[in-house]
Structure formats: C-alpha cells, structure tokens
Design a protein around this motif. Structure first.
Motif, PDB file in Angstrom:
ATOM      1  N   THR A 269       4.422 -42.734 -54.016  1.00  0.00           N
ATOM      2  CA  THR A 269       5.278 -43.521 -53.125  1.00  0.00           C
ATOM      3  C   THR A 269       6.741 -43.122 -53.249  1.00  0.00           C
ATOM      4  N   ASN A 270       7.218 -42.970 -54.468  1.00  0.00           N
ATOM      5  CA  ASN A 270       8.610 -42.577 -54.697  1.00  0.00           C
ATOM      6  C   ASN A 270       8.724 -41.060 -54.495  1.00  0.00           C
ATOM      7  N   LYS A 271       9.258 -40.654 -53.344  1.00  0.00           N
ATOM      8  CA  LYS A 271       9.254 -39.232 -52.988  1.00  0.00           C
ATOM      9  C   LYS A 271      10.189 -38.405 -53.865  1.00  0.00           C
ATOM     10  N   THR A 272      11.264 -38.995 -54.341  1.00  0.00           N
ATOM     11  CA  THR A 272      12.150 -38.265 -55.257  1.00  0.00           C
ATOM     12  C   THR A 272      11.413 -37.923 -56.540  1.00  0.00           C
ATOM     13  N   GLU A 273      10.686 -38.876 -57.068  1.00  0.00           N
ATOM     14  CA  GLU A 273       9.914 -38.634 -58.286  1.00  0.00           C
ATOM     15  C   GLU A 273       8.749 -37.690 -58.015  1.00  0.00           C
ATOM     16  N   ALA A 274       8.209 -37.723 -56.798  1.00  0.00           N
ATOM     17  CA  ALA A 274       7.141 -36.792 -56.434  1.00  0.00           C
ATOM     18  C   ALA A 274       7.641 -35.352 -56.477  1.00  0.00           C
ATOM     19  N   VAL A 275       8.814 -35.120 -55.896  1.00  0.00           N
ATOM     20  CA  VAL A 275       9.404 -33.773 -55.912  1.00  0.00           C
ATOM     21  C   VAL A 275       9.710 -33.348 -57.340  1.00  0.00           C
ATOM     22  N   THR A 276      10.259 -34.261 -58.114  1.00  0.00           N
ATOM     23  CA  THR A 276      10.600 -33.962 -59.511  1.00  0.00           C
ATOM     24  C   THR A 276       9.358 -33.584 -60.303  1.00  0.00           C
ATOM     25  N   ALA A 277       8.274 -34.323 -60.119  1.00  0.00           N
ATOM     26  CA  ALA A 277       7.036 -34.048 -60.850  1.00  0.00           C
ATOM     27  C   ALA A 277       6.462 -32.685 -60.474  1.00  0.00           C
ATOM     28  N   ALA A 278       6.477 -32.368 -59.185  1.00  0.00           N
ATOM     29  CA  ALA A 278       5.943 -31.078 -58.739  1.00  0.00           C
ATOM     30  C   ALA A 278       6.753 -29.917 -59.300  1.00  0.00           C
ATOM     31  N   MET A 279       8.076 -30.023 -59.225  1.00  0.00           N
ATOM     32  CA  MET A 279       8.935 -28.944 -59.720  1.00  0.00           C
ATOM     33  C   MET A 279       8.867 -28.844 -61.242  1.00  0.00           C
ATOM     34  N   ALA A 280       8.748 -29.982 -61.915  1.00  0.00           N
ATOM     35  CA  ALA A 280       8.617 -29.966 -63.372  1.00  0.00           C
ATOM     36  C   ALA A 280       7.328 -29.270 -63.776  1.00  0.00           C
ATOM     37  N   LEU A 281       6.249 -29.572 -63.068  1.00  0.00           N
ATOM     38  CA  LEU A 281       4.952 -28.992 -63.413  1.00  0.00           C
ATOM     39  C   LEU A 281       4.953 -27.474 -63.258  1.00  0.00           C
ATOM     40  N   ILE A 282       5.439 -26.956 -62.131  1.00  0.00           N
ATOM     41  CA  ILE A 282       5.386 -25.508 -61.945  1.00  0.00           C
ATOM     42  C   ILE A 282       6.375 -24.808 -62.865  1.00  0.00           C
ATOM     43  N   GLY A 283       7.499 -25.462 -63.174  1.00  0.00           N
ATOM     44  CA  GLY A 283       8.457 -24.864 -64.102  1.00  0.00           C
ATOM     45  C   GLY A 283       7.912 -24.783 -65.516  1.00  0.00           C
ATOM     46  N   VAL A 284       7.337 -25.873 -65.991  1.00  0.00           N
ATOM     47  CA  VAL A 284       6.749 -25.900 -67.336  1.00  0.00           C
ATOM     48  C   VAL A 284       5.570 -24.944 -67.416  1.00  0.00           C
TER      49      VAL A 284
END
Length: 265
Positions: free
Chosen positions: A210-225
C-alpha cells in the motif's frame, strides 16, 4: 525499517503479483527472470490489440522505453492510460531520455498519465524534467544521483510520482521524504539491463504494498543487496548476472538485514 522491508519481500513472494511489462528487446529475458526470482509473475505483452485487457487483469504495469518505436509507443500510451483510468499502479523507466526529440515527445505523453513511480539514472531524470540542458549518454548516466534530486522533486510536484534515481547511491524521492540506499557494486554496471530489472521489481512490489514509497525502497534495497552479495561469488559480469538471479531467489533475512545500508533524510 529493516524488518518492514524484509516483510515486504516476503509479501511479494506470498502474493505473487501479476506484472504486465511493455519492456525492450534487450532486457525482456532479464526482467522476466528477475520477477520470477522474487516470486512475481511476469507478462511480457506489447500488442496494441491486447494491452487494455492485459492491464485490466494485471496487478501493475511496467513501461520501459528502451527500444522505442512507433508501434510500441501507441501500445505504451494506451496501456498507461488504461492503468491510470483503472487506478492501477504503473512505473515508467525513461531509458535514454534526452537522447532524441522523438523519445522526449513520447515521454511527455506518458507523463500526462501520471506514473505512480519514475525510475531512471541521474541523466535521465534531469532530461525528463528539462531543468538542465544535459545530453544523455544513451542509457548510461553522465550525472551523479545527487544532481538529479531537484529535478526529481520537481517531477514529484508536477505529476505526484515517486521518483527513484539510480546510481552509486539510489535515492527515492517522495514529497518531503528522501531515502538513500547505498548497496550494490560497480560490476553491476557491466551487466545490461539491471536498472531495467530494478524497475520491474518496483512494479512487483508496488502491486502488493500500500505504501508506494516503501514499496520502491524495498525493491531497490533488494536488488542492491542481492547484487552486492552476488558480486562476492562472481568472476565477472557473466557470472554476476546468474548469481544475482540466484540471490534474488534464495536471499535470507540475515543476509538482507546485515548487508542493507540506507538512510532517511
């Protein structure tokens, strides 16, 4: 926030969102495999005759203009309009923004449909906003992420889009919130389409969170890590591409939390 981001990764796996991609010839295989690796279900469909139905049955839409042409551009505009009308989240990857007047014209039309998220490198974000007379170098960035923050803020104000600037530090802009993610590895720039894969993952995460900012953050964090961890086991860009897919698939909570580097301004 680590626990929340990991919860989102698990949520994507559990809900397996259907992500409609109108992507480019270069990265179709990469992005489809990245989506499968995180538990999402990709559809790669660009025919104008079916995009309305595809958007309707999908949970989110990803539009990547990398190998743009007159036929695909019509499908992209129709799909974006449909997603906007239905209230479905969609993400725009403005590959090569600023390179040609045709590309910029199509991007201007796509922006009218107010993408939920815009993800690009610093040069693309600056060119998309037209705040600087900057010449993009194809799909490679010639600007640092920080230089694009003002452009991203302006885009957010104009269209309401969350803007993600990819670079050595990934920056997520949403209103007064600015999130910095410092994972990844330089070797990732030697594998074509990893930025496009990041955009596709954003499509998956924003479909179920639901929280799209956190959705983007999670996706970028995952591919970066995942990229950072995969590099430790790789001998070069070829093996990195394979190892990255493996790590997206089998990453553990401990690996993610112990490697994640981020800050909120």
């Amino acid at each position: 926030m680590e626990k929340t981001l990991w919860k989102y990764i698990q949520q994507v796996r559990a809900q397996s969102p259907l992500v409609h991609n109108i992507s480019n010839f270069v990265v179709m295989n990469n992005t489809a495999n990245a989506l499968l690796s995180v538990g999402a279900s990709p559809i790669m469909a660009h025919a104008k005759s079916e995009v309305v139905e595809m958007v309707t049955i999908s949970d989110s839409l990803v539009i990547n203009i990398g190998t743009l042409d007159e036929v695909w551009s019509e499908s992209m505009l129709l799909a974006a309009n449909t997603a906007s009308h239905l209230g479905k989240p969609w993400v725009l990857d403005p590959v090569g923004a600023g390179a040609t007047s045709y590309r910029d014209h199509i991007l201007k039309e796509l922006l009218r449909e107010k993408p939920t998220v815009i993800r690009g490198n610093a040069s693309e974000i600056i060119a998309l906003n037209k705040t600087n007379l900057i010449k993009t170098k194809g799909v490679d960035s010639t600007s640092q992420s920080g230089e694009a923050v003002l452009a991203a803020l302006d885009l957010h104000q104009q269209y309401g889009s969350i803007v993600c600037i990819s670079g050595e530090t990934d920056i997520v802009i949403s209103g007064s919130q600015e999130i910095h993610l410092k994972n990844g590895h330089l070797l990732m720039t030697k594998v074509t389409g990893l930025g496009c894969s990041a955009t596709a993952l954003i499509g998956a995460f924003m479909a179920v969170i639901t929280n799209k900012t956190e959705a983007v953050t999670a996706a970028m964090a995952l591919i970066g890590v995942a990229g950072e961890l995969a590099e430790k086991e790789s001998n070069g860009p070829g093996s990195l591409q394979v190892k990255l897919l493996d790590k997206l698939y089998n990453i553990t909570e401990a690996e993610f939390n112990n490697t994640l580097k981020f800050g909120i301004l």
